[in-house]
Design an enzyme around this catalytic site. Structure first.
Site, PDB file in Angstrom:
ATOM      1  N   TYR A 185     -12.133  -4.628  -5.584  1.00  0.00           N
ATOM      2  CA  TYR A 185     -13.284  -4.076  -6.294  1.00  0.00           C
ATOM      3  C   TYR A 185     -14.460  -5.043  -6.263  1.00  0.00           C
ATOM      4  CZ  TYR A 185     -16.262  -1.512  -9.469  1.00  0.00           C
ATOM      5  OH  TYR A 185     -17.323  -0.817  -9.996  1.00  0.00           O
TER       6      TYR A 185
ATOM      7  N   LYS B 146       0.074 -11.788   5.626  1.00  0.00           N
ATOM      8  CA  LYS B 146       0.210 -10.467   6.242  1.00  0.00           C
ATOM      9  C   LYS B 146      -1.201  -9.961   6.489  1.00  0.00           C
ATOM     10  CE  LYS B 146       0.832  -5.691   5.827  1.00  0.00           C
ATOM     11  NZ  LYS B 146       0.286  -4.582   5.033  1.00  0.00           N
TER      12      LYS B 146
ATOM     13  N   THR C  97       0.827  -1.205   0.000  1.00  0.00           N
ATOM     14  CA  THR C  97       0.000   0.000   0.000  1.00  0.00           C
ATOM     15  C   THR C  97       0.863   1.257   0.000  1.00  0.00           C
ATOM     16  OG1 THR C  97      -1.701  -1.210   1.215  1.00  0.00           O
ATOM     17  CG2 THR C  97      -1.858   1.189   1.207  1.00  0.00           C
TER      18      THR C  97
ATOM     19  N   TYR D  39      -2.018 -11.251   1.442  1.00  0.00           N
ATOM     20  CA  TYR D  39      -2.126  -9.915   2.021  1.00  0.00           C
ATOM     21  C   TYR D  39      -3.608  -9.661   2.260  1.00  0.00           C
ATOM     22  CZ  TYR D  39      -1.354  -4.781   2.309  1.00  0.00           C
ATOM     23  OH  TYR D  39      -1.296  -3.466   2.702  1.00  0.00           O
TER      24      TYR D  39
END
Length: 306
Positions: free
Chosen positions: A121, A175, A58, A147
């Site tokens: 999305y 993660k 990110t 993730y």
């Protein structure tokens, strides 16, 4: 190897542990990628004790980069620090085919492992999520790390789906940035062979207590020594000190929250005495204005970090 901190999972060939900053992608003022500064940031966190690096998370602004830019970021980070620490590169995308192509390019660029965010999305059911990870794992010869960040992707994996994903050959870890402590605890209990990394700044200490072998923290991008000290205090058995440092991390996050989303890390780096320019965020993300920056600097000075 860890003394008191949890050990990595037995299926993780990289033995990921400790502090793994989600390194930035630096930009020039015209928003083109600044390769030298991107590499320098990876070197900066490693010099301050990071145990691995995670480009194209990110904080690496990966959704705003082209495929060629993403591949080049991996190459420059691997060239800069790949001989010193593992490089696990983000390869996530909304589609499975696109994710596979990113994974293949990152592997070719030298990444040691691949971090695959849940597709975003469109909402996914369990079957679709498990099939996505199976297809990516089948396509590349690199360990995969799931993730999980539901606030940004819209998909909160069930613990059953995570258990099925953990059974896929090549999946080495997770993660988690869900902030869902019961979910994280259940996943740790259900999947003892996985490496699990705590990804929520407010829960670094709690993640280590639950059994995470390491932490992925945006704060460690700007103040890697702070988060390394937290981990090392925990590993030394000094839990009181680790909790105190967790409170300092919380104060830094509160300062970060003064400004626009994600602006804190690059603003903090620009105010520190580092030998590279992190540059702006890429549009449509916004950097702090002068007033926000002044208040932010006051906060960091009051914490004792500037």
């Amino acid at each position: 190897m860890p003394r008191n901190a949890p050990s990595p999972g037995s299926v993780d060939p990289l033995d990921l542990r400790g502090v793994i900053p989600p390194t930035i992608t630096a930009f020039h003022d015209d928003e083109t990628v600044n390769e030298a500064a991107t590499a320098a940031h990876a070197e900066f966190v490693v010099e301050h004790g990071a145990h691995a690096v995670f480009p194209l998370g990110t904080n690496g602004e990966f959704p705003l980069l082209s495929p060629a830019e993403r591949e080049r970021v991996v190459e420059v980070v691997v060239d800069a620090v790949g001989d010193d620490v593992p490089v696990i590169a983000g390869v996530g995308a909304p589609g499975t085919g696109e994710t596979v192509r990113h994974a293949e390019r990152a592997a070719a660029a030298g990444a040691d492992g691949l971090v695959v965010v849940t597709p975003f999305y469109y909402p996914l059911d369990d079957e679709a999520a498990v099939d996505h990870y199976r297809r990516v794992a089948d396509a590349v010869d690199r360990p995969l790390y799931v993730y999980h960040i539901p606030p940004l992707t819209g998909t909160h994996l069930s613990t059953a789906a995570m258990a099925d994903i953990a059974e896929i050959d090549g999946v080495a870890g997770l993660k988690d940035t869900s902030g869902d402590v019961p979910w994280l605890g259940q996943v740790l209990a259900d999947n003892p062979d996985l490496t699990v990394l705590a990804g929520h700044n407010a829960l670094l200490y709690a993640g280590l207590e639950l059994g995470c072998s390491g932490v992925v923290s945006s704060v460690s991008n700007a103040f890697p020594g702070l988060v390394v000290d937290l981990y090392e205090a925990f590993d030394d058995g000094d839990e009181d000190r680790a909790q105190e440092l967790q409170e300092t991390v919380r104060d830094v996050v509160n300062a970060f929250d003064r400004g626009p989303y994600m602006a804190g890390v690059k603003t903090a780096l620009a105010e520190r005495d580092v030998d590279f320019d992190p540059g702006p965020l890429r549009d449509p993300l916004r950097t702090m204005d002068d007033g926000e920056t002044a208040a932010f600097v006051d906060d960091l000075e009051s914490i004792g970090l500037l």
